[in-house]
Design a protein around this motif. Structure first.
Motif, mmCIF file in Angstrom:
data_model
loop_
_atom_site.group_PDB
_atom_site.id
_atom_site.type_symbol
_atom_site.label_atom_id
_atom_site.label_comp_id
_atom_site.label_asym_id
_atom_site.label_seq_id
_atom_site.Cartn_x
_atom_site.Cartn_y
_atom_site.Cartn_z
ATOM 1 N N ILE A 665 0.986 -1.079 -0.272
ATOM 2 C CA ILE A 665 -0.782 0.659 0.047
ATOM 3 C C ILE A 665 0.925 1.462 -0.212
ATOM 4 O O ILE A 665 0.655 2.391 -0.467
ATOM 5 C CB ILE A 665 -1.306 0.051 1.179
ATOM 6 C CG1 ILE A 665 -2.189 -0.798 1.246
ATOM 7 C CG2 ILE A 665 -1.780 1.302 1.049
ATOM 8 C CD1 ILE A 665 -2.645 -0.890 2.236
ATOM 9 N N GLN A 666 2.236 1.714 0.833
ATOM 10 C CA GLN A 666 2.532 2.331 0.623
ATOM 11 C C GLN A 666 3.689 2.729 -0.318
ATOM 12 O O GLN A 666 3.741 4.464 -1.091
ATOM 13 C CB GLN A 666 4.063 2.056 1.742
ATOM 14 C CG GLN A 666 4.744 3.752 1.915
ATOM 15 C CD GLN A 666 5.909 3.109 3.341
ATOM 16 O OE1 GLN A 666 5.296 2.009 3.770
ATOM 17 N NE2 GLN A 666 6.669 3.964 3.377
ATOM 18 N N THR A 667 4.042 1.617 -1.381
ATOM 19 C CA THR A 667 4.637 2.271 -2.488
ATOM 20 C C THR A 667 3.371 2.460 -3.048
ATOM 21 O O THR A 667 4.446 3.364 -4.244
ATOM 22 C CB THR A 667 4.699 -0.253 -2.829
ATOM 23 O OG1 THR A 667 6.269 -0.521 -2.053
ATOM 24 C CG2 THR A 667 5.763 0.856 -4.380
ATOM 25 N N LYS A 668 2.087 1.701 -3.247
ATOM 26 C CA LYS A 668 1.353 2.465 -4.107
ATOM 27 C C LYS A 668 1.488 3.704 -3.711
ATOM 28 O O LYS A 668 0.794 5.060 -4.976
ATOM 29 C CB LYS A 668 0.024 1.390 -3.993
ATOM 30 C CG LYS A 668 -0.031 0.266 -4.605
ATOM 31 C CD LYS A 668 1.347 -0.063 -6.450
ATOM 32 C CE LYS A 668 1.096 -1.901 -5.932
ATOM 33 N NZ LYS A 668 1.237 -1.525 -7.846
ATOM 34 N N MET A 669 0.265 4.124 -2.812
ATOM 35 C CA MET A 669 0.960 5.571 -2.437
ATOM 36 C C MET A 669 2.114 6.853 -2.925
ATOM 37 O O MET A 669 1.826 7.444 -3.888
ATOM 38 C CB MET A 669 0.401 5.811 -1.121
ATOM 39 C CG MET A 669 -0.146 5.335 -0.676
ATOM 40 S SD MET A 669 -1.927 6.146 -0.784
ATOM 41 C CE MET A 669 -1.681 7.290 0.040
ATOM 42 N N GLU A 670 3.269 6.082 -3.479
ATOM 43 C CA GLU A 670 4.517 6.867 -3.791
ATOM 44 C C GLU A 670 4.630 6.865 -5.082
ATOM 45 O O GLU A 670 4.525 7.647 -5.961
ATOM 46 C CB GLU A 670 5.134 6.116 -2.699
ATOM 47 C CG GLU A 670 5.736 6.322 -1.617
ATOM 48 C CD GLU A 670 6.761 4.937 -1.364
ATOM 49 O OE1 GLU A 670 7.184 4.855 -1.860
ATOM 50 O OE2 GLU A 670 7.072 5.399 0.004
ATOM 51 N N ILE A 672 1.362 6.440 -6.946
ATOM 52 C CA ILE A 672 0.312 7.409 -7.350
ATOM 53 C C ILE A 672 0.873 8.794 -7.935
ATOM 54 O O ILE A 672 1.098 10.042 -8.432
ATOM 55 C CB ILE A 672 -0.705 7.420 -6.799
ATOM 56 C CG1 ILE A 672 -1.290 6.209 -6.503
ATOM 57 C CG2 ILE A 672 -1.891 8.135 -6.863
ATOM 58 C CD1 ILE A 672 -2.759 5.969 -5.842
ATOM 59 N N GLY A 673 2.050 9.246 -6.432
ATOM 60 C CA GLY A 673 2.394 10.899 -6.160
ATOM 61 C C GLY A 673 2.859 10.894 -7.799
ATOM 62 O O GLY A 673 3.089 12.032 -8.156
ATOM 63 N N ARG A 674 4.029 9.936 -7.787
ATOM 64 C CA ARG A 674 5.008 10.242 -8.866
ATOM 65 C C ARG A 674 4.324 10.288 -10.616
ATOM 66 O O ARG A 674 4.999 10.821 -11.266
ATOM 67 C CB ARG A 674 6.299 9.175 -8.533
ATOM 68 C CG ARG A 674 7.344 9.035 -9.769
ATOM 69 C CD ARG A 674 8.243 8.146 -9.877
ATOM 70 N NE ARG A 674 7.994 6.609 -10.322
ATOM 71 C CZ ARG A 674 7.409 5.674 -9.168
ATOM 72 N NH1 ARG A 674 7.980 6.028 -8.071
ATOM 73 N NH2 ARG A 674 6.394 5.030 -9.290
ATOM 74 N N ILE A 675 3.037 9.517 -10.241
ATOM 75 C CA ILE A 675 2.213 9.453 -11.813
ATOM 76 C C ILE A 675 1.666 10.633 -12.003
ATOM 77 O O ILE A 675 1.714 11.203 -12.500
ATOM 78 C CB ILE A 675 1.297 8.264 -11.404
ATOM 79 C CG1 ILE A 675 2.081 6.636 -11.799
ATOM 80 C CG2 ILE A 675 0.277 8.108 -13.296
ATOM 81 C CD1 ILE A 675 1.436 5.799 -11.901
ATOM 82 N N SER A 676 1.086 10.801 -10.381
ATOM 83 C CA SER A 676 0.279 12.725 -10.511
ATOM 84 C C SER A 676 1.437 13.578 -10.872
ATOM 85 O O SER A 676 0.769 14.755 -11.593
ATOM 86 C CB SER A 676 -0.663 12.756 -9.061
ATOM 87 O OG SER A 676 0.860 12.683 -8.299
ATOM 88 N N ILE A 677 3.031 13.568 -11.178
ATOM 89 C CA ILE A 677 4.175 14.991 -11.507
ATOM 90 C C ILE A 677 4.175 14.076 -12.458
ATOM 91 O O ILE A 677 4.221 15.370 -13.209
ATOM 92 C CB ILE A 677 5.010 14.243 -10.419
ATOM 93 C CG1 ILE A 677 4.463 14.986 -9.023
ATOM 94 C CG2 ILE A 677 5.444 15.161 -10.840
ATOM 95 C CD1 ILE A 677 5.623 14.850 -7.905
ATOM 96 N N GLU A 737 -8.008 2.761 2.429
ATOM 97 C CA GLU A 737 -9.326 4.013 2.737
ATOM 98 C C GLU A 737 -8.609 5.404 1.397
ATOM 99 O O GLU A 737 -8.808 4.937 0.747
ATOM 100 C CB GLU A 737 -9.974 4.241 3.816
ATOM 101 C CG GLU A 737 -10.235 3.236 3.996
ATOM 102 C CD GLU A 737 -11.435 3.352 6.152
ATOM 103 O OE1 GLU A 737 -10.817 4.472 5.466
ATOM 104 O OE2 GLU A 737 -11.660 2.194 6.403
ATOM 105 N N GLN A 738 -7.343 5.516 2.290
ATOM 106 C CA GLN A 738 -6.105 6.398 2.018
ATOM 107 C C GLN A 738 -6.314 5.914 0.373
ATOM 108 O O GLN A 738 -5.972 7.533 -0.383
ATOM 109 C CB GLN A 738 -5.452 7.036 2.379
ATOM 110 C CG GLN A 738 -5.275 7.650 3.761
ATOM 111 C CD GLN A 738 -4.409 7.957 4.574
ATOM 112 O OE1 GLN A 738 -3.415 7.594 4.564
ATOM 113 N NE2 GLN A 738 -4.701 8.351 5.541
ATOM 114 N N LEU A 739 -5.182 4.841 0.258
ATOM 115 C CA LEU A 739 -5.313 4.359 -1.045
ATOM 116 C C LEU A 739 -6.333 4.807 -2.324
ATOM 117 O O LEU A 739 -5.701 5.564 -3.659
ATOM 118 C CB LEU A 739 -4.385 2.916 -1.159
ATOM 119 C CG LEU A 739 -4.032 2.690 -2.257
ATOM 120 C CD1 LEU A 739 -2.807 2.803 -3.435
ATOM 121 C CD2 LEU A 739 -3.856 1.318 -2.360
ATOM 122 N N LEU A 740 -7.507 4.162 -2.022
ATOM 123 C CA LEU A 740 -8.264 4.227 -2.611
ATOM 124 C C LEU A 740 -8.782 5.545 -3.244
ATOM 125 O O LEU A 740 -9.318 5.852 -4.503
ATOM 126 C CB LEU A 740 -9.649 3.253 -2.319
ATOM 127 C CG LEU A 740 -9.922 2.228 -2.511
ATOM 128 C CD1 LEU A 740 -10.755 1.478 -1.981
ATOM 129 C CD2 LEU A 740 -9.076 1.101 -3.716
#
Length: 911
Positions: A665-670, A672-677, A737-740
């Motif tokens: 989950i922590q990796t996916k959050m990171e 997503i942040g990279r993709i959004s940038i 929940e934060q990831l979704l």
């Protein structure tokens, strides 16, 4: 206006009512030179002259009737110049110089010259046309002059796709008649002979007036008369041609046809403007209705979610403890059902509500509407605050449930232990008061007295041994009181009774000892062996009772280490059994020795040992009980060891899965942040990639479900700690929940960018350039630019915001647009909105007001009837319900203020 009344009293008419032509300037050009078929040196073709006379006369009368007059003979009625000047005033809307009143030739020439000078002032070159020819009634010159006026005021301003007047009028006819069979407009003569083109023009704009499918190409006279009659009756276009003249002429006069057709153009141009205005208003209304529907949905969903939170928080904050473990476990099961069934849909509703709110604000911003402000207490921040309160209550509730279950479990254990020790003690004290009160020493012999003293000493020893149990009973009762045990009253009553009885036994023991010691002087003999037996048997008997009590004692452990500690203590106890057995045999040997001596010396014993009630049979019986309890204790400890090993397996199983899911989950959050940038590719590619990424996240849900199942097993086993992982189920749930929510918000941001791009007409290359520029200067990848970073970004895009007075002023203006709240940060969405406003146009309040003004016929108000006539029914009623009554000085009954409607949509207008 020309004072025709003063110059010629033979005509009576009213004042001018306005202009029907173009009053603008601009170069007329040499219209006459452009018309190759107009030969000023030759007479007109008789057929053409007839057509022009009728057409030009009808055209002039269509304007002169606004002044209350008309002409009968075109080359006679314009000779004095008066009606000519009047005609020019009507069609131009301007006043000409005052005409001369005399009726001499010179006066007429001067009046005609004033008219010709006015025509020349509009940029028209009058070649070979002089006032004398007009005054003399020269038909050729008069018709030429009228044709020049028609070209300037009725045809010149007709332009379609930047064509000339004649070509523009022809192109307009071709476009309007293109869908109709048997119609092919290529010119202004032959193409109109069969009459179908005239009927097609009328049917295209007023289909209810013409039954076009019933017309026949081989019946031109009927077709022409049908079109001319309908135009005159319903369109207020006077009949300018005769059907027979057109049909019987090989090539109808082009100027007559153009003049007649231009009347159709002007008749329908107003309807076209009204249609365009109505379409624009309908589009604006559709956008507003959709936005209002989204606002109503938001209010309803927000109210439902806040109501659910309001109902749920008191339930989670209810801390009233139950009396039994079963009742508390049922509350825990209800809480698990809430976490598993009731809360997840609400998490999705909250996320969707935020997405809907962002989409609505984007749509309002793109359509230049004011931002949506939810009603009091239904802001997104209100929902987030309520949700935060809910989760705080939720966390505290779970901790309280687990602590209550532990407390009740401890209470049940202590209560059972209290009952066991109290029952053992009460069984031991049964009859002791009666024994201590017995006055048997008064009639006893010396040996009996000796025996009674020894017996009393043994009892005191036994009494001292029981002192520890009484203290344990009192300590357990005190702990039950401190833990708020629900049956503390009965526990305290029983404990008080035991303590009172214990004090009474102590007092009675002391009194009996004093009585025995008083008579001891008279007692000399005592059976030492019996005494020794009693002294050794009593503690050994007490040890066996304690051993049996310990072997039957309940135990509660939570870790494998605790059960292993109990097993070790039990093994240590079993190692003392051989010594205890030897002590038992030694005690029994004393008893046997006393019997052997008595028998060998023929001593008749009175029966049982006078110093103790612990007989060899009792010792053997209790010893056998101890031997039976040992393997039972072994079995109970091994069962508990197996249970704790199973619990340890559950801990390791959960930890193994949690240590995978948590980092994932922590990796996916990171990521997503990279993709959004980074956001590579087109917005549609980014959206597709993000949705595919979202599906991969959703597909990972079974791993979370598996972890939930393992967590369920752990809770059912009442496991409260896990040293094998730092991840709790609560941490995993919050992370999930934060990831979704993060991926859904990222997708929504791209969707809003697509909405912005499409609504503003931004190209993909522009959007990529904007994103690349923004990311280049967003050094910390925080999704926002500071003032200096934003200024550098603007400079890179070609904006002149260098550090001088003009550049600083321009930069401050831009910052007030992109950062109206003065937060010091410019988000990407604000940046895109600014760039789109710089490069595109949208519908504005001024455009909407101008459209309403067209429908209202240039009035400052509009009526309900006009709205219902020009707009679809539902949108007309929508406008009527939202317009304020018009209060101006020119108001009429039922007048509505359309500017108030625009103000409600866009705020204050510049109009």
């Amino acid at each position: 206006m020309v004072d025709y009344h003063a110059a010629n009293q033979s005509y009576q008419y009213g004042p001018s009512s306005g202009s029907n032509g173009a009053g603008g300037g601009g170069s007329m050009g040499d219209y006459m030179a452009q018309e190759d078929d107009w030969d000023r040196d030759l007479l007109l073709d008789p057929a053409w002259e007839k057509q022009q006379r009728k057409t030009f006369t009808a055209w002039c009368n269509s304007h002169l009737r606004k002044a209350g007059t008309q002409i009968e003979n075109i080359d006679e009625d314009f000779r004095d110049g008066l009606k000519l000047m009047l005609l020019l005033e009507v069609i131009s809307g301007e006043r000409l110089p005052k005409p001369e009143r005399g009726k001499m030739r010179v006066h007429k020439i001067n009046n005609v010259n004033k008219a010709l000078d006015f025509i020349a002032s509009k940029g028209v070159k009058l070649v070979s046309i002089g006032a004398e020819e007009i005054v003399d009634g020269n038909a050729k010159m008069t018709l030429g002059m009228i044709w020049t006026i028609i070209l300037r005021f009725a045809i010149q301003d007709i332009s379609v796709e930047e064509t000339s007047a004649k070509e523009g009028l022809l192109l307009w006819c071709q476009r309007k008649t293109a869908p109709y069979k048997n119609v092919n407009v290529q010119n202004f003569h032959i193409s109109w002979k069969d009459g179908l083109a005239f009927n097609a023009l009328i049917h295209r704009h007023r289909p209810e007036l013409i039954e076009y499918d019933k017309l026949r190409k081989d019946d031109p006279v009927t077709n022409l008369n049908n079109a001319f009659e309908v135009a005159e009756k319903y369109l207020d276009i006077p009949k300018m041609l005769d059907a027979e003249d057109i049909v019987n002429t090989a090539r109808p006069d082009e100027k007559a046809i153009m003049t007649y057709v231009s009347s159709f153009y002007h008749a329908f141009s107003g309807a076209q403007k009204a249609e365009t205005a109505a379409n624009r208003i309908c589009k604006v209304l559709a956008v507003n209705q959709e936005n209002e529907h989204l606002m109503e949905d938001y209010e309803r969903l927000a109210s439902d979610l806040l109501e659910w939170i309001r109902r749920t928080i008191p339930w989670l904050e209810d801390r009233v403890p139950q009396k039994t473990i079963q009742e508390m476990q049922q509350k825990l099961e209800d809480f698990r059902d809430y976490r598993r069934v009731h809360k997840p849909p609400k998490v999705q509703e909250k996320c969707q509500l935020e997405i809907n709110f962002n989409t609505l604000q984007t749509k309002l911003r793109l359509s230049n509407r004011p931002a949506f402000m939810p009603s009091e207490g239904r802001m997104v921040s209100d929902i987030n605050n309520g949700w935060q309160h809910l989760e705080q209550a939720e966390k505290g509730y779970e901790e309280w449930l687990l602590n209550e279950i532990r407390r009740l479990e401890r209470l049940d254990h202590l209560a059972e232990k209290f009952r066991q020790k109290a029952s053992i003690h009460e069984a031991w004290t049964d009859g002791k008061e009666a024994m201590l009160k017995h006055r048997d020493y008064e009639t006893a012999t010396l040996s009996d007295i000796k025996a009674l003293i020894r017996k009393h000493e043994a009892f005191e020893s036994d009494l001292a041994a029981h002192q520890d149990r009484v203290e344990q009973i009192a300590a357990i009762a005190q702990e039950l009181n401190e833990l708020d045990y629900y049956d503390s009253h009965n526990v305290n009553t029983r404990c008080q009774k035991i303590c009172d009885q214990w004090d009474a036994l102590g007092s009675l023991t002391h009194s009996r000892r004093e009585a025995l010691e008083k008579t001891e002087k008279q007692l000399e003999t005592i059976d030492q062996l019996h005494l020794e037996y009693a002294k050794r048997a009593a503690p050994f008997n007490n040890w066996m009772e304690s051993a049996m009590e310990d072997l039957q004692d309940m135990f509660i452990v939570h870790t494998i280490e605790e059960i292993e500690g109990l097993i070790s203590a039990h093994d240590q106890f079993k190692s003392t059994l051989p010594d205890a057995d030897r002590e038992r045999e030694a005690i029994l040997a004393i008893h046997k020795e006393a019997q052997r001596i008595a028998e060998s010396n023929h001593i008749k014993l009175s029966g049982s040992n006078p110093y103790t009630t612990v007989t060899p049979q009792i010792i053997n019986s209790k010893w056998e009980k101890v031997q039976q309890l040992v393997p039972k204790r072994d079995h109970a400890l091994l069962e508990e060891q197996s249970k704790q090993q199973s619990n340890e397996h559950l801990r390791r199983q959960f930890a193994s899965q949690a240590n995978i899911v948590g980092p994932w989950i922590q990796t996916k959050m990171e990521e997503i942040g990279r993709i959004s940038i980074e956001m590579n590719g087109t917005l549609e590619d980014q959206l597709s990639h993000l949705k595919q990424y979202e599906r991969s996240i959703v597909d990972y849900k079974p791993n979370l479900d598996l972890l939930e199942q393992q967590h369920q097993l752990i809770q059912e086993a009442l496991i409260f700690d896990n040293k094998h992982t730092n991840y709790t189920m609560e941490h995993i749930r919050v992370g999930w929940e934060q990831l979704l929510t993060t991926i859904a918000r990222t997708i929504n941001e791209v969707e809003n960018q697509i909405l912005t791009r499409d609504a503003k007409g931004i190209s993909q290359e522009q959007m990529q350039e904007f994103r690349a520029s923004f990311n280049h200067f967003d050094k910390e990848h925080g999704g926002a630019l500071g003032p200096e970073e934003f200024k550098a970004c603007l400079i890179s895009l070609g904006y002149d915001v260098e550090n001088d007075r003009q550049g600083d002023a321009e930069f401050n203006r831009i910052m007030s647009v992109v950062d109206p709240n003065h937060s010091g940060l410019v988000t990407f969405q604000a940046f895109i909105d600014f760039m789109s406003r710089e490069t595109t146009d949208t519908d504005t309040a001024d455009q909407v007001i101008a459209s309403f003004k067209v429908l209202a016929g240039d009035k400052n108000f509009i009526t309900a009837e006009e709205l219902r006539r020009e707009l679809p029914h539902d949108q007309a009623e929508y406008c009527i319900a939202r317009m304020a009554p018009y209060q101006g000085p020119d108001a009429v009954p039922g007048a509505l203020d359309y500017k108030s409607f625009s103000t409600a949509l866009y705020g204050e207008s510049d109009l």
